[in-house]
Design a protein around this motif. Structure first.
Motif, short mmCIF file in Angstrom:
data_model
loop_
_atom_site.label_atom_id
_atom_site.label_comp_id
_atom_site.label_asym_id
_atom_site.label_seq_id
_atom_site.Cartn_x
_atom_site.Cartn_y
_atom_site.Cartn_z
N HIS A 46 0.91 -1.27 -0.05
CA HIS A 46 -0.01 0.05 -0.10
C HIS A 46 0.85 1.45 0.16
CE1 HIS A 46 -3.61 -2.25 1.12
NE2 HIS A 46 -2.83 -3.14 1.90
N ALA A 47 0.68 2.24 -1.03
CA ALA A 47 1.55 3.43 -0.86
C ALA A 47 1.10 4.19 0.26
CB ALA A 47 1.31 4.16 -2.18
N PHE A 48 -0.15 4.15 0.50
CA PHE A 48 -0.70 4.81 1.78
C PHE A 48 -0.73 3.81 2.75
CE2 PHE A 48 -1.83 7.93 -1.39
CZ PHE A 48 -1.41 9.26 -0.80
N GLY A 49 0.10 3.84 3.70
CA GLY A 49 0.17 2.53 4.87
C GLY A 49 1.40 1.87 4.55
N GLY A 50 2.31 2.28 3.32
CA GLY A 50 3.53 1.45 3.20
C GLY A 50 4.63 1.89 4.10
N LEU A 51 4.19 2.75 5.19
CA LEU A 51 5.22 2.98 6.22
C LEU A 51 5.50 1.91 7.09
CD1 LEU A 51 4.70 6.73 7.21
CD2 LEU A 51 6.47 5.56 5.44
N TYR A 52 4.56 0.80 7.32
CA TYR A 52 4.30 -0.02 8.37
C TYR A 52 4.33 -1.65 7.67
CZ TYR A 52 3.10 4.35 10.55
OH TYR A 52 3.02 5.38 10.91
N PRO A 53 5.34 -1.98 7.09
CA PRO A 53 5.30 -3.42 6.58
C PRO A 53 5.65 -4.49 7.93
CG PRO A 53 7.33 -2.56 5.81
CD PRO A 53 6.50 -1.51 6.55
N ASN A 54 6.28 -3.91 8.88
CA ASN A 54 6.65 -4.76 10.00
C ASN A 54 6.63 -4.28 11.39
OD1 ASN A 54 8.23 -6.52 12.01
ND2 ASN A 54 9.46 -7.29 10.42
N PRO A 55 5.52 -4.46 12.09
CA PRO A 55 5.28 -3.67 13.38
C PRO A 55 6.55 -3.84 14.43
CG PRO A 55 3.29 -5.05 12.70
CD PRO A 55 4.58 -5.33 11.81
N SER A 56 7.22 -5.16 14.25
CA SER A 56 8.35 -5.20 15.17
C SER A 56 9.62 -4.56 15.07
CB SER A 56 8.92 -6.75 15.25
OG SER A 56 7.71 -7.64 15.64
N THR A 57 9.90 -4.23 13.83
CA THR A 57 10.86 -3.30 13.47
C THR A 57 10.53 -1.60 13.83
OG1 THR A 57 11.14 -4.56 11.24
CG2 THR A 57 12.14 -2.20 11.17
N ILE A 58 9.51 -1.50 13.67
CA ILE A 58 9.01 0.03 14.03
C ILE A 58 9.03 -0.05 15.57
CG2 ILE A 58 7.46 1.65 14.23
CD1 ILE A 58 8.27 1.35 11.39
N HIS A 59 8.49 -1.03 16.27
CA HIS A 59 8.43 -0.99 17.88
C HIS A 59 10.08 -1.15 18.51
CE1 HIS A 59 4.39 -0.78 18.28
NE2 HIS A 59 4.22 -1.85 18.03
N ALA A 60 10.93 -1.81 17.69
CA ALA A 60 12.28 -1.61 18.03
C ALA A 60 12.88 -0.18 18.21
CB ALA A 60 13.01 -2.52 17.25
N ALA A 61 12.17 0.34 17.32
CA ALA A 61 12.85 1.87 17.28
C ALA A 61 12.19 2.56 18.26
CB ALA A 61 12.66 2.46 15.93
N LEU A 62 11.02 2.37 18.25
CA LEU A 62 10.09 3.35 19.59
C LEU A 62 10.49 2.76 20.78
CD1 LEU A 62 6.58 3.19 17.92
CD2 LEU A 62 8.18 4.95 17.65
N ALA A 63 10.98 1.75 20.99
CA ALA A 63 11.39 1.32 22.45
C ALA A 63 12.45 2.07 22.95
CB ALA A 63 11.79 -0.28 22.52
N MET A 64 13.45 2.72 22.02
CA MET A 64 14.40 3.33 22.39
C MET A 64 14.23 4.75 22.56
SD MET A 64 16.96 1.37 22.14
CE MET A 64 15.85 0.05 22.63
N ILE A 65 13.10 5.24 22.32
CA ILE A 65 12.71 6.76 22.31
C ILE A 65 11.65 6.95 23.34
CG2 ILE A 65 13.65 7.48 20.25
CD1 ILE A 65 10.81 7.53 19.31
N THR A 66 11.02 5.83 23.83
CA THR A 66 10.19 5.80 24.93
C THR A 66 10.26 5.16 26.28
OG1 THR A 66 8.98 3.90 24.05
CG2 THR A 66 8.27 5.84 23.18
N LYS A 67 9.59 5.29 27.22
CA LYS A 67 9.93 4.74 28.57
C LYS A 67 8.63 3.96 29.29
CE LYS A 67 13.56 8.06 29.80
NZ LYS A 67 13.85 9.12 30.63
N ARG A 68 7.44 4.52 28.92
CA ARG A 68 6.24 3.98 29.76
C ARG A 68 5.40 3.21 28.65
NH1 ARG A 68 1.51 5.08 30.44
NH2 ARG A 68 1.75 6.75 28.77
N VAL A 69 5.04 4.04 27.63
CA VAL A 69 3.85 3.59 26.88
C VAL A 69 4.27 2.18 26.23
CG1 VAL A 69 4.87 4.60 24.70
CG2 VAL A 69 2.34 4.45 25.02
N GLN A 70 2.87 1.38 26.23
CA GLN A 70 2.83 0.21 25.64
C GLN A 70 3.06 0.22 24.28
OE1 GLN A 70 2.07 -2.93 27.71
NE2 GLN A 70 2.76 -1.05 29.27
#
Length: 355
Positions: A46-70
């Motif tokens: 999906h061109a629109f939505g194509g930022l998110y092919p793998n949730p785990s990859t995204i969350h690995a990055a978000l884990a580094m910049i957040t402390k509390r949020v699930q």
């Protein structure tokens, strides 16, 4: 009522170097302002939505910049993946985040996605549940047998182990059958008001609670999370003016949402039979339909009745779809109003005192 952020759109074909700016900055906002979770989907081709092919990859990055949020995947399409790989990725995110991973599973939607699977599209629901059973055992530290390409059985036990004793799971639900099965298994549900009304969704939630109790689970223990398109501001007319154009384009890009909305209003339509003028009229009708009762679009005060109705229906968490408006400044400018709405409905402060 808990509130979280849900990401679904985003122009993956854009040449911009800041494709993930809204994701990262709104994630920091959610972490700092007491929102419950960040939901990232799995979407392919999906061109629109194509930022998110793998949730785990995204969350690995978000884990580094957040402390509390699930950090929740919403949803991993299990029939497209081997359970060992999914278990490993979830465990890595759980470790990187200090035990903040959560997972929603889905059976899949479009046939195109199944180029990633060796199983036929028609078997996706049974394969999802079989994979879930295997995944649950792997995350619990159990050994699970799998056949390799030569037919030999391999006893698999994945590492690393998750931080959480039990990673929380949701399942994407539309049919009553899936709600009941979620209750039988004692897992949470993720749903939406896309192809139905709150009146038709409520009996499914009630069936879920009954199923939890019937199968030995606390009926109040299951979390019902609903995806809701959200854009809040201080002035309702200004919000509507800001949203109307972007949301019209959003519905034009996502025909299935428009068809689902029409069906929920008793209209049996096939969009391929519509002229451009008819489609424009239907989209305008669809925008109005979403704003009234199916969204949190307006002011915190104006959306209070919708939040209360969702709570009365048995919903525990609103996952706010925020990126259907492709304007970084507008979306970020609306988040303080969402934080205010969350404070109001968490019961922490009276409406007049919420800031």
């Amino acid at each position: 009522m808990k509130f979280s952020l849900f990401y679904f759109d985003g122009d993956g074909a854009s040449p911009s170097k800041d494709r993930y700016r809204l994701l990262t900055e709104s994630a920091r906002f959610a972490d700092d302002n007491g929102l419950a979770a960040l939901w990232v989907p799995e979407r392919h081709f999906h061109a629109f939505g194509g930022l998110y092919p793998n949730p785990s990859t995204i969350h690995a990055a978000l884990a580094m910049i957040t402390k509390r949020v699930q950090l929740r995947s919403g949803s991993i399409v299990l029939p497209l993946h081997h359970p060992v790989r999914v278990a490993e990725e979830i465990a890595v995110v759980d470790n990187l985040s200090g035990g903040r991973a959560g997972v929603a599973i889905a059976s899949g939607w479009t046939r195109n996605e199944f180029v990633l699977s060796r199983e036929p599209h028609g078997s996706r629901r049974s394969l999802m549940w079989r994979s879930y059973d295997q995944l649950s055992k792997l995350l619990a530290g159990e050994t699970v047998p799998f056949e390799d390409a030569d037919g030999s059985v391999v006893e698999a036990k994945t590492l690393p182990r998750p931080v959480q004793p039990r990673v929380p799971f949701w399942v994407a639900c539309q049919s009553t059958e899936t709600f009941v099965e979620a209750g039988r298994r004692g897992i949470n549900v993720l749903t939406a008001l896309l192809g139905e009304t709150l009146e038709t969704l409520t009996p499914k939630i009630q069936a879920y609670r009954r199923s939890l109790e019937k199968h030995g689970h606390d009926p109040a223990s299951g979390t019902v999370t609903i995806m809701v398109h959200t854009f809040l501001g201080a002035d309702a007319d200004e919000v509507k003016a800001n949203v109307k154009g972007p949301f019209s384009e959003y519905l034009r890009t996502h025909y299935h949402l428009l068809e689902g909305l029409a069906r929920s209003m008793g209209l049996d339509i096939a969009l391929e039979n519509f002229s451009k003028d008819d489609l424009d009229s239907l989209i305008e009708f669809g925008v109005e339909g979403f704003i009234k009762g199916r969204s949190l679009i307006g002011t915190p005060e104006g959306c209070a009745e919708t939040v209360e109705a969702l709570g009365d229906a048995g919903i525990d968490e609103i996952a706010c779809l925020i990126d259907f408006v492709q304007d970084y400044d507008l979306v970020m400018g609306g988040l303080p109003h969402l934080a205010r709405l969350a404070k109001i409905h968490a019961g922490r402060v009276p409406l007049a005192e919420a800031v």
